[in-house]
Every structure is written in structure tokens, then in C-alpha cells.
Design a protein around this motif. Structure first.
Motif, PDB file in Angstrom:
ATOM      1  N   UNK A   1      -4.346   1.091 -14.419  1.00 16.86           N
ATOM      2  CA  UNK A   1      -5.013   1.602 -13.224  1.00 16.86           C
ATOM      3  C   UNK A   1      -6.286   0.802 -12.962  1.00 16.86           C
ATOM      4  N   UNK A   2      -6.476   0.439 -11.714  1.00 11.47           N
ATOM      5  CA  UNK A   2      -7.672  -0.299 -11.322  1.00 11.47           C
ATOM      6  C   UNK A   2      -8.473   0.562 -10.354  1.00 11.47           C
ATOM      7  N   UNK A   3      -9.762   0.733 -10.651  1.00 12.76           N
ATOM      8  CA  UNK A   3     -10.596   1.638  -9.888  1.00 12.76           C
ATOM      9  C   UNK A   3     -11.688   0.884  -9.138  1.00 12.76           C
ATOM     10  N   UNK A   4     -11.983   1.369  -7.960  1.00 13.60           N
ATOM     11  CA  UNK A   4     -13.097   0.858  -7.183  1.00 13.60           C
ATOM     12  C   UNK A   4     -13.708   1.993  -6.390  1.00 13.60           C
ATOM     13  N   UNK A   5     -15.025   1.957  -6.213  1.00 23.99           N
ATOM     14  CA  UNK A   5     -15.694   2.997  -5.443  1.00 23.99           C
ATOM     15  C   UNK A   5     -15.218   2.968  -3.996  1.00 23.99           C
TER      16      UNK A   5
ATOM     17  N   UNK B   1       0.858  -1.177   0.000  1.00 25.10           N
ATOM     18  CA  UNK B   1       0.000   0.000   0.000  1.00 25.10           C
ATOM     19  C   UNK B   1       0.899   1.233   0.000  1.00 25.10           C
ATOM     20  N   UNK B   2       0.318   2.408  -0.025  1.00 20.92           N
ATOM     21  CA  UNK B   2       1.121   3.623  -0.140  1.00 20.92           C
ATOM     22  C   UNK B   2       2.132   3.769   1.003  1.00 20.92           C
ATOM     23  N   UNK B   3       1.732   3.617   2.282  1.00 22.11           N
ATOM     24  CA  UNK B   3       2.733   3.735   3.357  1.00 22.11           C
ATOM     25  C   UNK B   3       3.859   2.698   3.234  1.00 22.11           C
ATOM     26  N   UNK B   4       3.535   1.480   2.824  1.00 20.00           N
ATOM     27  CA  UNK B   4       4.573   0.457   2.661  1.00 20.00           C
ATOM     28  C   UNK B   4       5.499   0.805   1.505  1.00 20.00           C
ATOM     29  N   UNK B   5       4.932   1.326   0.422  1.00 14.26           N
ATOM     30  CA  UNK B   5       5.752   1.754  -0.709  1.00 14.26           C
ATOM     31  C   UNK B   5       6.663   2.910  -0.314  1.00 14.26           C
ATOM     32  N   UNK B   6       6.174   3.780   0.562  1.00 13.90           N
ATOM     33  CA  UNK B   6       7.001   4.883   1.044  1.00 13.90           C
ATOM     34  C   UNK B   6       8.188   4.368   1.845  1.00 13.90           C
TER      35      UNK B   6
ATOM     36  N   UNK C   1      -1.062   0.157  -3.919  1.00 12.47           N
ATOM     37  CA  UNK C   1      -2.483   0.311  -3.585  1.00 12.47           C
ATOM     38  C   UNK C   1      -2.752   1.690  -2.984  1.00 12.47           C
ATOM     39  N   UNK C   2      -3.653   2.430  -3.649  1.00 12.08           N
ATOM     40  CA  UNK C   2      -4.023   3.751  -3.143  1.00 12.08           C
ATOM     41  C   UNK C   2      -4.935   3.644  -1.937  1.00 12.08           C
ATOM     42  N   UNK C   3      -6.003   2.864  -2.100  1.00  9.51           N
ATOM     43  CA  UNK C   3      -6.917   2.595  -0.991  1.00  9.51           C
ATOM     44  C   UNK C   3      -7.329   3.834  -0.232  1.00  9.51           C
ATOM     45  N   UNK C   4      -7.338   3.716   1.102  1.00 12.17           N
ATOM     46  CA  UNK C   4      -7.769   4.835   1.932  1.00 12.17           C
ATOM     47  C   UNK C   4      -6.632   5.812   2.207  1.00 12.17           C
ATOM     48  N   UNK C   5      -5.474   5.591   1.588  1.00 11.53           N
ATOM     49  CA  UNK C   5      -4.327   6.443   1.884  1.00 11.53           C
ATOM     50  C   UNK C   5      -4.233   7.663   0.963  1.00 11.53           C
ATOM     51  N   UNK C   6      -4.950   7.654  -0.151  1.00 11.45           N
ATOM     52  CA  UNK C   6      -5.003   8.803  -1.039  1.00 11.45           C
ATOM     53  C   UNK C   6      -6.441   9.283  -1.130  1.00 11.45           C
TER      54      UNK C   6
ATOM     55  N   UNK D   1       4.590   9.727  -1.095  1.00  6.77           N
ATOM     56  CA  UNK D   1       3.683   9.445  -2.199  1.00  6.77           C
ATOM     57  C   UNK D   1       2.333  10.102  -1.912  1.00  6.77           C
ATOM     58  N   UNK D   2       1.996  11.091  -2.703  1.00  5.88           N
ATOM     59  CA  UNK D   2       0.719  11.790  -2.525  1.00  5.88           C
ATOM     60  C   UNK D   2      -0.074  11.910  -3.822  1.00  5.88           C
ATOM     61  N   UNK D   3       0.520  11.511  -4.944  1.00  5.06           N
ATOM     62  CA  UNK D   3      -0.144  11.630  -6.244  1.00  5.06           C
ATOM     63  C   UNK D   3      -0.010  10.335  -7.035  1.00  5.06           C
ATOM     64  N   UNK D   4      -0.775  10.246  -8.117  1.00  2.00           N
ATOM     65  CA  UNK D   4      -0.701   9.074  -8.973  1.00  2.00           C
ATOM     66  C   UNK D   4       0.666   8.992  -9.663  1.00  2.00           C
ATOM     67  N   UNK D   5       1.211  10.143 -10.017  1.00  2.00           N
ATOM     68  CA  UNK D   5       2.532  10.157 -10.646  1.00  2.00           C
ATOM     69  C   UNK D   5       3.589   9.614  -9.687  1.00  2.00           C
TER      70      UNK D   5
END
Length: 271
Positions: free
Chosen positions: A199-203, A140-145, A176-181, A152-156
């Protein structure tokens, strides 16, 4: 005897049943894959959080791995909570010679409660020992950081982090962006081995019941790979599976409840 598709999870325990090895085995079962397991650590946890962690003796972990290799035909394997550098190195060394199919690495680091599930000293072992073996890695984003040392704050920035993780040896990367973005959608970035970005999208769902989402997502990828599907197909199915599991959540426990591992069955059956 060995005609059934078989997969392996190498992970920690969750007595609450929503994450870790329990989530993996439930997901394997729902995806019609026979699940086997190797226990690495024993977190004392429920939906309210983790209160303690006990790691297993190294000999016990190694003997479990040998036992699985001796008897089962594993078509895909995933790692979850490894906890220490020593356990990470042991598992990586074993997987270098085991014929277990593609490896999915879920770099489990922090529990929902904030308790560390991977010691700081083990992060380098994950990067140096495990990622070069990974067919798919799912931070997820924190793990990738943590893995990249970048914010990591943007898609880029998700793409840049994915490419950096790929340079560490992982063939395919899901950030995974999830609840972190922020945003109305939960957006995951898939960087394929050939450099293509999907890119994979989910509501986005307003719920606290997301315990075990990372474990479940990576387990579903593992199950689909074990059945012979491509990375893109496996990740797409896993995204739909976890989306359904969160949307049709369960009311269990008094904290961050688990997802619904059988919810995707209803989607497939148009219920």
C-alpha cells in the motif's frame, strides 16, 4: 549515441499541456530520461474539458511506431489514450515483436470533463490484446471497475479487482484510490507479480488541479523502469512524484488545472 536512457509514450495529445503525451514527455525529462512519442489521437482539450476527439489514420500510427523502432533504443514504453479497438489491436500487435522493454499500460478511459477517451468497443481489446503484454497496469478505481465489472468501495475490493486484472495477464497491478475513495489519505494498492500486496499512502490534497495525474504517474513509473529500477521502487518514486506535483500545484487555465511536473525536483533538493 545510444548511451542515454530512452523511453516511449504511445498516447493522445493535449494542447493544454497538462495530460497525455505532453505530460508524459515532461515527466520523462524531469526523471532524466529521453522521451520519444507516438501519437494515436487528437483530443481538442484544455483545462475546461474535451470538446472533440479525432483519431489518427492507422497507417500514420503504424509508421510512427516503425520510425521509433528503426532509430531509438527504447528501454521502457507506456500506452495512454488509444481510443479505438482498432488502434489498441494495432499497438498490441506491434509491441509483441518490438524490443521496447517493460510495458506500462495506463488504461485511459474518461477525461476529467467526462468525455470518453476510450470507446466502449475498445475495452475488450484492452483486456484481451494489451493487458497480457503489460508489465504494469495503472487503473484508477473507475477504470478498474470497468475492467472487472465489479464495484469497488473498499481496500479489500481494490485487492480483489487487482487480482482479477492480474488474471487477465498483467504482471503487476496498481489500483489507484486517489479522489475516488474516501479518507484523509490517498491510498494506492500495488499487487506485485508474486502476489504480494503493498500500500502506498499520500496525504489527500483539496484541489481541483489534478489534470493529467494518471498520465504523469504512469509516465514516472515508465521512466524509472527504463533506468532499471524494480517495480516497487518505480511505483514508490511515482507516488512521491505525483504527490509533490499535486501539492505544489500550478495556477494555469480556468478549469481543472495541471499538476506541477517540476515540483519533485524541489523535494529532492530539499528546497
Amino acid at each position: 549515441m545510444n548511451g542515454t536512457t530512452q523511453a516511449l509514450t504511445i498516447a493522445g495529445f493535449d494542447g493544454g499541456g497538462g495530460a497525455g503525451m505532453q505530460a508524459d514527455l515532461k515527466t520523462f525529462q524531469e526523471r532524466f530520461v529521453f522521451g520519444t512519442s507516438v501519437l494515436t489521437a487528437l483530443p481538442i482539450q484544455n483545462t475546461k474539458g474535451v470538446t472533440n476527439v479525432f483519431d489518427l489514420p492507422m497507417d500514420a500510427i503504424e509508421e510512427q511506431l516503425v520510425s521509433i523502432k528503426d532509430d531509438f533504443r527504447i528501454s521502457a514504453v507506456k500506452t495512454g489514450m488509444l481510443f479505438t479497438a482498432e488502434i489498441t489491436a494495432l499497438v498490441a500487435e506491434f509491441l509483441r515483436t518490438a524490443d521496447f522493454g517493460p510495458l506500462v499500460v495506463d488504461p485511459v478511459m474518461i477525461a476529467k470533463s467526462g468525455h470518453a477517451l476510450l470507446k466502449d468497443s475498445a475495452v475488450q481489446a484492452v483486456k484481451e490484446e494489451l493487458l497480457p503484454l503489460a508489465y504494469v497496469v495503472t487503473p484508477n478505481v473507475p477504470e478498474a471497475e470497468v475492467l472487472t465489472g465489479r464495484t469497488i468501495t473498499t481496500k479489500e475490493e481494490m485487492i480483489k479487482a487487482g487480482r482479477e486484472i492480474q488474471q487477465m495477464g498483467a504482471k503487476n497491478v496498481v489500483v489507484k484510490g486517489g479522489h475516488h475513495l474516501e479518507g484523509i489519505n490517498s491510498e494506492d494498492m500495488l499487487l506485485l507479480e508474486n502476489g504480494q500486496v503493498e500500500w502506498l499512502f499520500g496525504k489527500r490534497i483539496d484541489t481541483k488541479n489534478t489534470h493529467g495525474t494518471g498520465c504523469t504517474f504512469s509516465a514516472c513509473i515508465t521512466a524509472e523502469l527504463a533506468k532499471g529500477y524494480s517495480v516497487f521502487e518505480a511505483v514508490t518514486t511515482a507516488k512521491a512524484y505525483i504527490q509533490a506535483a499535486i501539492e505544489d500545484g500550478l495556477s494555469v487555465g480556468n478549469g481543472n488545472g495541471p499538476t506541477n511536473h517540476w515540483a519533485y525536483r524541489k523535494v529532492e533538493n530539499n528546497e
